[in-house]
Write a protein that holds these residues in place. Structure first.
Motif, PDB file in Angstrom:
ATOM      1  N   LEU A  16       0.478  -1.494   0.169  1.00  0.00           N
ATOM      2  CA  LEU A  16      -0.360  -0.110  -0.081  1.00  0.00           C
ATOM      3  C   LEU A  16       0.841   1.210   0.412  1.00  0.00           C
ATOM      4  O   LEU A  16       1.912   1.295   1.023  1.00  0.00           O
ATOM      5  N   SER A  29      -2.617   1.045 -14.218  1.00  0.00           N
ATOM      6  CA  SER A  29      -3.561   1.540 -13.139  1.00  0.00           C
ATOM      7  C   SER A  29      -5.157   1.298 -14.169  1.00  0.00           C
ATOM      8  O   SER A  29      -5.582   0.414 -13.901  1.00  0.00           O
ATOM      9  N   PHE A  42      -2.503   4.459  -2.807  1.00  0.00           N
ATOM     10  CA  PHE A  42      -2.657   3.103  -4.281  1.00  0.00           C
ATOM     11  C   PHE A  42      -2.318   1.869  -3.608  1.00  0.00           C
ATOM     12  O   PHE A  42      -1.033   1.511  -2.924  1.00  0.00           O
ATOM     13  N   GLU A  43      -2.805   0.357  -4.129  1.00  0.00           N
ATOM     14  CA  GLU A  43      -2.016  -0.639  -3.565  1.00  0.00           C
ATOM     15  C   GLU A  43      -1.318  -1.205  -5.371  1.00  0.00           C
ATOM     16  O   GLU A  43      -1.717  -0.950  -6.694  1.00  0.00           O
ATOM     17  N   LYS A  54      -3.696  -0.419  -8.209  1.00  0.00           N
ATOM     18  CA  LYS A  54      -5.089   0.030  -8.140  1.00  0.00           C
ATOM     19  C   LYS A  54      -5.457   1.296  -7.365  1.00  0.00           C
ATOM     20  O   LYS A  54      -4.869   0.972  -6.026  1.00  0.00           O
ATOM     21  N   LEU A  56      -6.853   4.387  -4.500  1.00  0.00           N
ATOM     22  CA  LEU A  56      -7.551   3.755  -3.838  1.00  0.00           C
ATOM     23  C   LEU A  56      -9.158   4.819  -3.359  1.00  0.00           C
ATOM     24  O   LEU A  56      -9.359   5.145  -3.406  1.00  0.00           O
TER      25      LEU A  56
END
Length: 75
Positions: A16, A29, A42-43, A54, A56
């Protein structure tokens, strides 16, 4: 605003992150962003061949960045 980069491992495959997004990470992404200013939570997956990202959340203030960093125990 100074540029910060904070992260914490979620497991062996996922991290993370709280940082500005580079054009490369935005492309990874697969999302289109109207405004890329500020910081993003973001992950990132290590196992993904392309380093899957990803997005977030978007954080607009330095105070918000520091509060999230503390809440999520990021270094």
């Amino acid at each position: 605003m100074s540029e910060f980069y904070f992260s914490v491992n979620l497991d062996n495959d996922r991290m993370l992150c709280l940082a500005p997004l580079s054009d490369r990470r935005i492309a990874m992404s697969g999302q289109e962003l109207d405004d890329t200013s500020g910081y993003f939570l973001f992950e990132q997956r290590h196992s993904d061949e392309f380093g899957g990202v990803k997005i977030l959340a978007r954080v607009l203030s330095e105070d918000g960045v520091m509060q999230l960093r503390e809440m999520l125990s990021m270094a």
